[in-house]
Motif scaffolding. Structure first.
Motif, PDB file in Angstrom:
ATOM      1  N   ARG A 120       0.835  -1.193   0.000  1.00  0.00           N
ATOM      2  CA  ARG A 120       0.000   0.000   0.000  1.00  0.00           C
ATOM      3  C   ARG A 120       0.876   1.252   0.000  1.00  0.00           C
ATOM      4  NH1 ARG A 120      -2.106  -3.326   3.898  1.00  0.00           N
ATOM      5  NH2 ARG A 120      -1.270  -2.008   5.581  1.00  0.00           N
ATOM      6  N   ARG A 121       0.229   2.382  -0.213  1.00  0.00           N
ATOM      7  CA  ARG A 121       0.937   3.651  -0.294  1.00  0.00           C
ATOM      8  C   ARG A 121       1.777   3.910   0.957  1.00  0.00           C
ATOM      9  NH1 ARG A 121       0.628   8.306  -3.334  1.00  0.00           N
ATOM     10  NH2 ARG A 121       1.395  10.167  -2.256  1.00  0.00           N
ATOM     11  N   GLU A 122       1.220   3.577   2.118  1.00  0.00           N
ATOM     12  CA  GLU A 122       1.961   3.842   3.357  1.00  0.00           C
ATOM     13  C   GLU A 122       3.249   3.029   3.449  1.00  0.00           C
ATOM     14  OE1 GLU A 122      -1.738   1.379   4.721  1.00  0.00           O
ATOM     15  OE2 GLU A 122      -1.235   2.903   3.194  1.00  0.00           O
ATOM     16  N   HIS A 123       3.267   1.850   2.800  1.00  0.00           N
ATOM     17  CA  HIS A 123       4.494   1.055   2.795  1.00  0.00           C
ATOM     18  C   HIS A 123       5.595   1.774   2.012  1.00  0.00           C
ATOM     19  CE1 HIS A 123       1.642  -2.551   3.381  1.00  0.00           C
ATOM     20  NE2 HIS A 123       2.217  -2.285   4.534  1.00  0.00           N
ATOM     21  N   ILE A 124       5.214   2.395   0.906  1.00  0.00           N
ATOM     22  CA  ILE A 124       6.188   3.138   0.096  1.00  0.00           C
ATOM     23  C   ILE A 124       6.732   4.321   0.890  1.00  0.00           C
ATOM     24  CG2 ILE A 124       6.587   4.346  -2.078  1.00  0.00           C
ATOM     25  CD1 ILE A 124       5.810   1.415  -2.438  1.00  0.00           C
ATOM     26  N   GLU A 125       5.837   5.039   1.555  1.00  0.00           N
ATOM     27  CA  GLU A 125       6.254   6.206   2.336  1.00  0.00           C
ATOM     28  C   GLU A 125       7.161   5.793   3.495  1.00  0.00           C
ATOM     29  OE1 GLU A 125       2.265   8.931   1.479  1.00  0.00           O
ATOM     30  OE2 GLU A 125       2.352   7.614   3.240  1.00  0.00           O
ATOM     31  N   GLN A 126       6.822   4.691   4.153  1.00  0.00           N
ATOM     32  CA  GLN A 126       7.656   4.188   5.246  1.00  0.00           C
ATOM     33  C   GLN A 126       9.015   3.710   4.737  1.00  0.00           C
ATOM     34  OE1 GLN A 126       5.288   1.176   7.158  1.00  0.00           O
ATOM     35  NE2 GLN A 126       3.648   2.622   7.659  1.00  0.00           N
ATOM     36  N   ALA A 127       9.002   3.111   3.540  1.00  0.00           N
ATOM     37  CA  ALA A 127      10.251   2.637   2.948  1.00  0.00           C
ATOM     38  C   ALA A 127      11.195   3.802   2.650  1.00  0.00           C
ATOM     39  CB  ALA A 127       9.963   1.847   1.675  1.00  0.00           C
ATOM     40  N   ALA A 128      10.631   4.911   2.193  1.00  0.00           N
ATOM     41  CA  ALA A 128      11.445   6.088   1.904  1.00  0.00           C
ATOM     42  C   ALA A 128      12.112   6.608   3.178  1.00  0.00           C
ATOM     43  CB  ALA A 128      10.589   7.177   1.266  1.00  0.00           C
ATOM     44  N   LEU A 129      11.354   6.657   4.256  1.00  0.00           N
ATOM     45  CA  LEU A 129      11.917   7.105   5.537  1.00  0.00           C
ATOM     46  C   LEU A 129      13.013   6.147   6.015  1.00  0.00           C
ATOM     47  CD1 LEU A 129       8.640   8.190   7.395  1.00  0.00           C
ATOM     48  CD2 LEU A 129      10.390   9.678   6.401  1.00  0.00           C
ATOM     49  N   PHE A 130      12.765   4.841   5.834  1.00  0.00           N
ATOM     50  CA  PHE A 130      13.756   3.836   6.239  1.00  0.00           C
ATOM     51  C   PHE A 130      15.040   4.003   5.438  1.00  0.00           C
ATOM     52  CE2 PHE A 130      15.821  -0.278   6.005  1.00  0.00           C
ATOM     53  CZ  PHE A 130      15.790  -0.713   7.332  1.00  0.00           C
ATOM     54  N   TRP A 131      14.914   4.250   4.132  1.00  0.00           N
ATOM     55  CA  TRP A 131      16.089   4.401   3.284  1.00  0.00           C
ATOM     56  C   TRP A 131      16.906   5.620   3.704  1.00  0.00           C
ATOM     57  CZ3 TRP A 131      18.984   1.762   0.021  1.00  0.00           C
ATOM     58  CH2 TRP A 131      19.879   2.444  -0.808  1.00  0.00           C
ATOM     59  N   GLU A 132      16.245   6.687   4.084  1.00  0.00           N
ATOM     60  CA  GLU A 132      16.966   7.878   4.521  1.00  0.00           C
ATOM     61  C   GLU A 132      17.836   7.581   5.747  1.00  0.00           C
ATOM     62  OE1 GLU A 132      14.520  11.269   5.120  1.00  0.00           O
ATOM     63  OE2 GLU A 132      13.914  11.413   3.024  1.00  0.00           O
ATOM     64  N   GLU A 133      17.313   6.725   6.614  1.00  0.00           N
ATOM     65  CA  GLU A 133      18.054   6.376   7.828  1.00  0.00           C
ATOM     66  C   GLU A 133      19.051   5.245   7.595  1.00  0.00           C
ATOM     67  OE1 GLU A 133      15.071   5.422  10.672  1.00  0.00           O
ATOM     68  OE2 GLU A 133      14.321   7.475  10.840  1.00  0.00           O
ATOM     69  N   ASN A 134      18.818   4.466   6.514  1.00  0.00           N
ATOM     70  CA  ASN A 134      19.679   3.303   6.257  1.00  0.00           C
ATOM     71  C   ASN A 134      20.091   3.232   4.779  1.00  0.00           C
ATOM     72  OD1 ASN A 134      19.272   1.629   8.991  1.00  0.00           O
ATOM     73  ND2 ASN A 134      17.273   2.396   8.335  1.00  0.00           N
ATOM     74  N   PRO A 135      20.738   4.278   4.257  1.00  0.00           N
ATOM     75  CA  PRO A 135      21.152   4.234   2.843  1.00  0.00           C
ATOM     76  C   PRO A 135      22.125   3.086   2.605  1.00  0.00           C
ATOM     77  CG  PRO A 135      22.272   6.005   4.033  1.00  0.00           C
ATOM     78  CD  PRO A 135      21.214   5.481   4.961  1.00  0.00           C
ATOM     79  N   GLY A 136      21.951   2.416   1.475  1.00  0.00           N
ATOM     80  CA  GLY A 136      22.795   1.268   1.174  1.00  0.00           C
ATOM     81  C   GLY A 136      22.289  -0.017   1.788  1.00  0.00           C
ATOM     82  N   TYR A 137      21.083   0.011   2.321  1.00  0.00           N
ATOM     83  CA  TYR A 137      20.487  -1.173   2.950  1.00  0.00           C
ATOM     84  C   TYR A 137      20.527  -2.389   2.011  1.00  0.00           C
ATOM     85  CZ  TYR A 137      16.659  -4.184   4.616  1.00  0.00           C
ATOM     86  OH  TYR A 137      15.883  -5.251   5.024  1.00  0.00           O
ATOM     87  N   ASN A 138      21.023  -3.516   2.543  1.00  0.00           N
ATOM     88  CA  ASN A 138      21.092  -4.789   1.818  1.00  0.00           C
ATOM     89  C   ASN A 138      21.847  -4.697   0.486  1.00  0.00           C
ATOM     90  OD1 ASN A 138      19.929  -6.444   3.678  1.00  0.00           O
ATOM     91  ND2 ASN A 138      18.068  -6.868   2.520  1.00  0.00           N
ATOM     92  N   GLY A 139      22.748  -3.733   0.391  1.00  0.00           N
ATOM     93  CA  GLY A 139      23.559  -3.626  -0.820  1.00  0.00           C
ATOM     94  C   GLY A 139      22.920  -2.840  -1.937  1.00  0.00           C
ATOM     95  N   PHE A 140      21.746  -2.237  -1.702  1.00  0.00           N
ATOM     96  CA  PHE A 140      21.115  -1.414  -2.733  1.00  0.00           C
ATOM     97  C   PHE A 140      21.860  -0.092  -2.858  1.00  0.00           C
ATOM     98  CE2 PHE A 140      17.590  -4.287  -1.811  1.00  0.00           C
ATOM     99  CZ  PHE A 140      17.117  -4.553  -3.094  1.00  0.00           C
ATOM    100  N   ARG A 141      21.870   0.449  -4.074  1.00  0.00           N
ATOM    101  CA  ARG A 141      22.547   1.711  -4.340  1.00  0.00           C
ATOM    102  C   ARG A 141      21.576   2.707  -4.958  1.00  0.00           C
ATOM    103  NH1 ARG A 141      28.095  -0.452  -7.322  1.00  0.00           N
ATOM    104  NH2 ARG A 141      28.852  -1.774  -5.597  1.00  0.00           N
ATOM    105  N   ASP A 142      22.012   3.958  -5.026  1.00  0.00           N
ATOM    106  CA  ASP A 142      21.209   4.955  -5.715  1.00  0.00           C
ATOM    107  C   ASP A 142      21.044   4.560  -7.175  1.00  0.00           C
ATOM    108  OD1 ASP A 142      20.807   6.572  -3.524  1.00  0.00           O
ATOM    109  OD2 ASP A 142      22.538   7.851  -3.926  1.00  0.00           O
ATOM    110  N   SER A 143      19.908   4.881  -7.729  1.00  0.00           N
ATOM    111  CA  SER A 143      19.644   4.564  -9.125  1.00  0.00           C
ATOM    112  C   SER A 143      20.525   5.405 -10.045  1.00  0.00           C
ATOM    113  CB  SER A 143      18.164   4.831  -9.436  1.00  0.00           C
ATOM    114  OG  SER A 143      17.909   4.702 -10.814  1.00  0.00           O
ATOM    115  N   THR A 144      20.816   4.885 -11.217  1.00  0.00           N
ATOM    116  CA  THR A 144      21.612   5.636 -12.201  1.00  0.00           C
ATOM    117  C   THR A 144      20.762   6.203 -13.327  1.00  0.00           C
ATOM    118  OG1 THR A 144      22.060   3.595 -13.449  1.00  0.00           O
ATOM    119  CG2 THR A 144      23.667   4.236 -11.758  1.00  0.00           C
TER     120      THR A 144
END
Length: 257
Positions: free
Chosen positions: A10-34
């Protein structure tokens, strides 16, 4: 992991994911998009990372970077769009999208761009940037006006919006990219211009719709004219705005001051 249960996100999952990424950049080996970002509350985030975190938050299991392939226009991008999030070219400096005026059609306009120009990624990206008031269009528009608001003279680029005059939907691609087809305006004037509550004639004089009513005080202290008299091309586009966007059942035309 298959994505067959993606509709449970749901939409709230996306919004929560964005907040999580801000606090945990590079989570599980993910990188910024190119190449592309997903906009959440006006800020860009890497789609794969947000998809993976959203999946986990929704209880659908863990996704890793290698679980994604050819994500552009894939299931995850379609899911983001279905939940009201924009997918934009990397580097877009997003502005808030209004729910009124020409901006109300921004998502469907971008979808149309992607459909029509699906075989030409360069043209597609250029037009998407222009629709968002960014990229080459914004740069050239600001240059025409000396990097300042066309009315107030404000030179703070962070608060300037690149507004089209002739509506996007009745413009051809050349007109959409023409820097004469628009005005750099501070955010409050941009919103009024986009909604058709103000407009400008060939002499640069401001027209104000009576529909603004008591809220006309929003313009207290604001010049009632453009800083520079429009050239022929700009005047033509501004006339298109007055005819097609401006709410002209009743209007006031103010003298210069």
């Amino acid at each position: 992991m298959a994505i067959r249960k993606e509709k449970e996100i749901r939409r709230e999952h996306i919004e929560q994911a964005a907040l999580f990424w801000e606090e945990n950049p590079g989570y599980n080996g993910f990188r910024d998009s190119t190449t592309y970002d997903v906009l959440v509350d006006g800020r860009p985030y890497p789609p794969k990372a947000i998809a993976a975190i959203s999946s986990k938050l929704a209880g659908l299991g863990e996704l890793m970077p290698w679980d994604f392939a050819g994500v552009k226009d894939g299931k995850w991008h379609r899911l983001f769009k279905s939940l009201g999030f924009l997918i934009v070219p990397k580097g877009t400096v997003a502005t808030q999208v209004s729910e009124i005026g020409q901006s109300a059609f921004i998502e469907s306009d971008i979808e149309e761009i992607e459909r029509v120009h699906q075989d030409n990624p360069t043209v597609r990206a250029t037009l998407v940037m222009a629709r968002l008031g960014q990229g080459k269009y914004r740069k050239e528009l600001l240059a025409l006006w000396g990097g300042k608001c066309a009315v107030t003279g404000c030179a703070v680029s962070e608060v300037l919006r690149a507004s089209h005059a002739k509506p996007w939907r009745i413009s051809d691609d050349n007109e959409r990219l023409d820097p004469n087809n628009g005005l750099p305006l501070v955010a409050n004037l941009d919103a009024l211009f986009d909604a058709g509550l103000i407009g400008f004639d060939e002499d640069g004089k401001m027209h104000i719709s009576e529909q603004l009513g008591d809220e006309e005080t929003l313009l207290d202290g604001i010049p009632r004219h453009l800083r520079v008299t429009p050239n022929m091309e700009q005047a033509s586009y501004l006339e298109e705005h007055l005819v097609n966007v401006f709410q002209c059942e009743d209007e006031k035309l103010f003298p210069d001051f």
